[in-house]
Design a protein around this motif. Structure first.
Motif, PDB file in Angstrom:
ATOM      1  N   ALA A  88     -12.351 -43.365  19.300  1.00 32.04           N
ATOM      2  CA  ALA A  88     -13.209 -42.529  18.166  1.00 32.04           C
ATOM      3  C   ALA A  88     -14.576 -41.990  18.821  1.00 32.04           C
ATOM      4  CB  ALA A  88     -13.323 -43.215  16.903  1.00 32.04           C
ATOM      5  N   ARG A  89     -15.144 -42.827  19.492  1.00 33.10           N
ATOM      6  CA  ARG A  89     -16.654 -42.506  19.928  1.00 33.10           C
ATOM      7  C   ARG A  89     -16.337 -41.402  20.992  1.00 33.10           C
ATOM      8  NH1 ARG A  89     -17.676 -46.899  22.311  1.00 33.10           N
ATOM      9  NH2 ARG A  89     -17.366 -46.196  24.379  1.00 33.10           N
ATOM     10  N   SER A  90     -15.585 -41.332  21.655  1.00 33.30           N
ATOM     11  CA  SER A  90     -15.304 -40.641  23.010  1.00 33.30           C
ATOM     12  C   SER A  90     -14.563 -39.360  22.841  1.00 33.30           C
ATOM     13  CB  SER A  90     -14.997 -41.257  24.123  1.00 33.30           C
ATOM     14  OG  SER A  90     -15.652 -42.648  24.462  1.00 33.30           O
ATOM     15  N   LEU A  91     -14.008 -39.310  21.757  1.00 34.65           N
ATOM     16  CA  LEU A  91     -12.881 -38.029  21.698  1.00 34.65           C
ATOM     17  C   LEU A  91     -13.963 -36.792  21.354  1.00 34.65           C
ATOM     18  CD1 LEU A  91     -10.006 -36.902  21.813  1.00 34.65           C
ATOM     19  CD2 LEU A  91      -9.830 -37.647  19.388  1.00 34.65           C
ATOM     20  N   VAL A  92     -13.700 -35.735  21.937  1.00 33.69           N
ATOM     21  CA  VAL A  92     -14.489 -34.590  21.854  1.00 33.69           C
ATOM     22  C   VAL A  92     -13.840 -33.822  20.528  1.00 33.69           C
ATOM     23  CG1 VAL A  92     -15.101 -32.125  22.418  1.00 33.69           C
ATOM     24  CG2 VAL A  92     -14.974 -33.926  24.170  1.00 33.69           C
ATOM     25  N   GLY A  93     -14.608 -33.765  19.377  1.00 32.57           N
ATOM     26  CA  GLY A  93     -14.285 -33.123  18.386  1.00 32.57           C
ATOM     27  C   GLY A  93     -13.348 -34.264  17.121  1.00 32.57           C
ATOM     28  N   ALA A  94     -14.029 -35.458  17.429  1.00 31.66           N
ATOM     29  CA  ALA A  94     -13.089 -36.571  16.479  1.00 31.66           C
ATOM     30  C   ALA A  94     -13.478 -36.203  15.135  1.00 31.66           C
ATOM     31  CB  ALA A  94     -13.499 -37.626  17.026  1.00 31.66           C
ATOM     32  N   ALA A  95     -14.450 -35.443  14.785  1.00 33.20           N
ATOM     33  CA  ALA A  95     -14.894 -35.394  13.467  1.00 33.20           C
ATOM     34  C   ALA A  95     -13.938 -34.359  12.657  1.00 33.20           C
ATOM     35  CB  ALA A  95     -16.184 -35.138  13.076  1.00 33.20           C
ATOM     36  N   ASP A  96     -13.223 -33.434  13.529  1.00 40.46           N
ATOM     37  CA  ASP A  96     -12.658 -32.351  13.064  1.00 40.46           C
ATOM     38  C   ASP A  96     -11.096 -32.313  13.388  1.00 40.46           C
ATOM     39  OD1 ASP A  96     -14.829 -31.147  12.191  1.00 40.46           O
ATOM     40  OD2 ASP A  96     -15.390 -30.364  14.234  1.00 40.46           O
ATOM     41  N   ARG A  97     -10.746 -33.449  13.908  1.00 39.10           N
ATOM     42  CA  ARG A  97      -9.201 -33.692  14.205  1.00 39.10           C
ATOM     43  C   ARG A  97      -8.795 -35.234  14.068  1.00 39.10           C
ATOM     44  NH1 ARG A  97      -9.256 -33.102  20.729  1.00 39.10           N
ATOM     45  NH2 ARG A  97      -7.163 -32.735  20.442  1.00 39.10           N
ATOM     46  N   VAL A  98      -7.456 -35.260  14.036  1.00 39.76           N
ATOM     47  CA  VAL A  98      -6.699 -36.529  13.747  1.00 39.76           C
ATOM     48  C   VAL A  98      -7.061 -37.401  14.918  1.00 39.76           C
ATOM     49  CG1 VAL A  98      -4.836 -37.706  13.050  1.00 39.76           C
ATOM     50  CG2 VAL A  98      -5.351 -35.547  12.086  1.00 39.76           C
ATOM     51  N   VAL A  99      -7.589 -38.504  14.885  1.00 37.82           N
ATOM     52  CA  VAL A  99      -7.562 -39.295  15.887  1.00 37.82           C
ATOM     53  C   VAL A  99      -6.269 -40.192  15.953  1.00 37.82           C
ATOM     54  CG1 VAL A  99      -8.840 -41.417  17.215  1.00 37.82           C
ATOM     55  CG2 VAL A  99     -10.329 -39.236  16.047  1.00 37.82           C
ATOM     56  N   PRO A 100      -5.415 -40.056  16.822  1.00 39.45           N
ATOM     57  CA  PRO A 100      -4.206 -40.954  16.762  1.00 39.45           C
ATOM     58  C   PRO A 100      -4.413 -42.277  16.951  1.00 39.45           C
ATOM     59  CG  PRO A 100      -4.457 -39.919  19.250  1.00 39.45           C
ATOM     60  CD  PRO A 100      -5.738 -39.427  18.180  1.00 39.45           C
ATOM     61  N   PRO A 101      -3.343 -43.215  16.350  1.00 36.65           N
ATOM     62  CA  PRO A 101      -3.478 -44.455  16.249  1.00 36.65           C
ATOM     63  C   PRO A 101      -2.946 -44.961  17.683  1.00 36.65           C
ATOM     64  CG  PRO A 101      -1.643 -43.684  14.990  1.00 36.65           C
ATOM     65  CD  PRO A 101      -2.548 -42.448  15.389  1.00 36.65           C
ATOM     66  N   ILE A 102      -3.540 -46.320  17.969  1.00 37.50           N
ATOM     67  CA  ILE A 102      -3.183 -46.835  19.167  1.00 37.50           C
ATOM     68  C   ILE A 102      -2.353 -48.162  18.779  1.00 37.50           C
ATOM     69  CG2 ILE A 102      -3.710 -48.039  21.225  1.00 37.50           C
ATOM     70  CD1 ILE A 102      -6.598 -46.900  20.996  1.00 37.50           C
ATOM     71  N   SER A 103      -0.979 -48.274  19.479  1.00 36.08           N
ATOM     72  CA  SER A 103      -0.187 -49.375  18.953  1.00 36.08           C
ATOM     73  C   SER A 103       0.326 -49.886  20.121  1.00 36.08           C
ATOM     74  CB  SER A 103       1.103 -48.836  18.195  1.00 36.08           C
ATOM     75  OG  SER A 103       0.455 -48.149  17.218  1.00 36.08           O
ATOM     76  N   PRO A 104       0.786 -51.309  20.193  1.00 34.04           N
ATOM     77  CA  PRO A 104       1.225 -51.910  20.994  1.00 34.04           C
ATOM     78  C   PRO A 104       2.820 -51.727  21.332  1.00 34.04           C
ATOM     79  CG  PRO A 104       1.050 -53.510  19.596  1.00 34.04           C
ATOM     80  CD  PRO A 104       0.270 -52.074  18.930  1.00 34.04           C
ATOM     81  N   ALA A 105       3.036 -51.478  22.614  1.00 32.83           N
ATOM     82  CA  ALA A 105       4.448 -51.202  22.765  1.00 32.83           C
ATOM     83  C   ALA A 105       5.639 -52.276  22.038  1.00 32.83           C
ATOM     84  CB  ALA A 105       4.880 -51.066  24.229  1.00 32.83           C
ATOM     85  N   ALA A 106       6.403 -51.820  21.429  1.00 35.04           N
ATOM     86  CA  ALA A 106       7.230 -52.730  20.720  1.00 35.04           C
ATOM     87  C   ALA A 106       8.031 -53.864  21.773  1.00 35.04           C
ATOM     88  CB  ALA A 106       8.451 -52.036  19.845  1.00 35.04           C
ATOM     89  N   LEU A 107       8.484 -53.348  22.866  1.00 34.90           N
ATOM     90  CA  LEU A 107       8.943 -53.942  23.909  1.00 34.90           C
ATOM     91  C   LEU A 107       8.005 -54.914  24.776  1.00 34.90           C
ATOM     92  CD1 LEU A 107      11.965 -51.849  24.954  1.00 34.90           C
ATOM     93  CD2 LEU A 107      11.854 -53.943  23.307  1.00 34.90           C
ATOM     94  N   GLY A 108       6.708 -54.812  24.619  1.00 38.18           N
ATOM     95  CA  GLY A 108       5.606 -55.630  25.248  1.00 38.18           C
ATOM     96  C   GLY A 108       5.593 -55.404  26.481  1.00 38.18           C
ATOM     97  N   PRO A 109       5.489 -56.552  27.318  1.00 33.85           N
ATOM     98  CA  PRO A 109       5.316 -56.499  28.819  1.00 33.85           C
ATOM     99  C   PRO A 109       6.680 -56.083  29.404  1.00 33.85           C
ATOM    100  CG  PRO A 109       4.642 -58.478  28.037  1.00 33.85           C
ATOM    101  CD  PRO A 109       5.046 -57.784  27.027  1.00 33.85           C
TER     102      PRO A 109
END
Length: 128
Positions: A88-109
């Motif tokens: 959120a801090r590093s994304l250029v234009g974060a205030a004007d765009r949707v910041v995608p969610p980060i999720s862990p992979a369902a199958l993990g390692p």
């Protein structure tokens, strides 16, 4: 990070027997889950770099979702919360765009191993 600061962590010193070479990611994850400041700082640093890298990918590719897999995904919020903040801090234009969610992979390692097995099966059956 954790190896360089091993002497400052009673928890990590105890589980490694003061041997930096014995330190594993699982040990750092366990120490962080117990609130060890050295382990938590290691996750904060790695999570920050992950978030910056993901911000670059989002700027270039504009995905709707970011999925983190592999062994590091087992750390869950310890890694992903700092990554989310850095994204959120590093994304250029974060205030004007949707910041995608980060999720862990369902199958993990195991995701890579399962994907490789699936691909091998496809190749053997002639579908790849």
């Amino acid at each position: 990070h954790a190896r360089a600061r091993l002497g400052a962590s009673a928890v990590l010193n105890a589980v490694t027997g003061d041997d930096p070479g014995a330190l594993t990611g699982a040990m750092v994850t366990e120490a962080a889950s117990q609130g060890d400041p050295v382990a938590l700082a290691a996750f904060a640093e790695v999570g920050d770099w992950l978030g910056v890298g993901l911000a670059n990918l989002v700027a270039a590719l504009d995905p709707a979702l970011l999925v983190v897999g592999g062994g590091v995904s087992a750390a869950g919020r310890l890694l992903l919360d700092p990554a989310r903040a850095a994204l959120a801090r590093s994304l250029v234009g974060a205030a004007d765009r949707v910041v995608p969610p980060i999720s862990p992979a369902a199958l993990g390692p195991e995701a890579g191993m399962i994907g490789a097995a699936w691909l091998a099966r496809q190749m053997v059956s002639g579908r790849a």
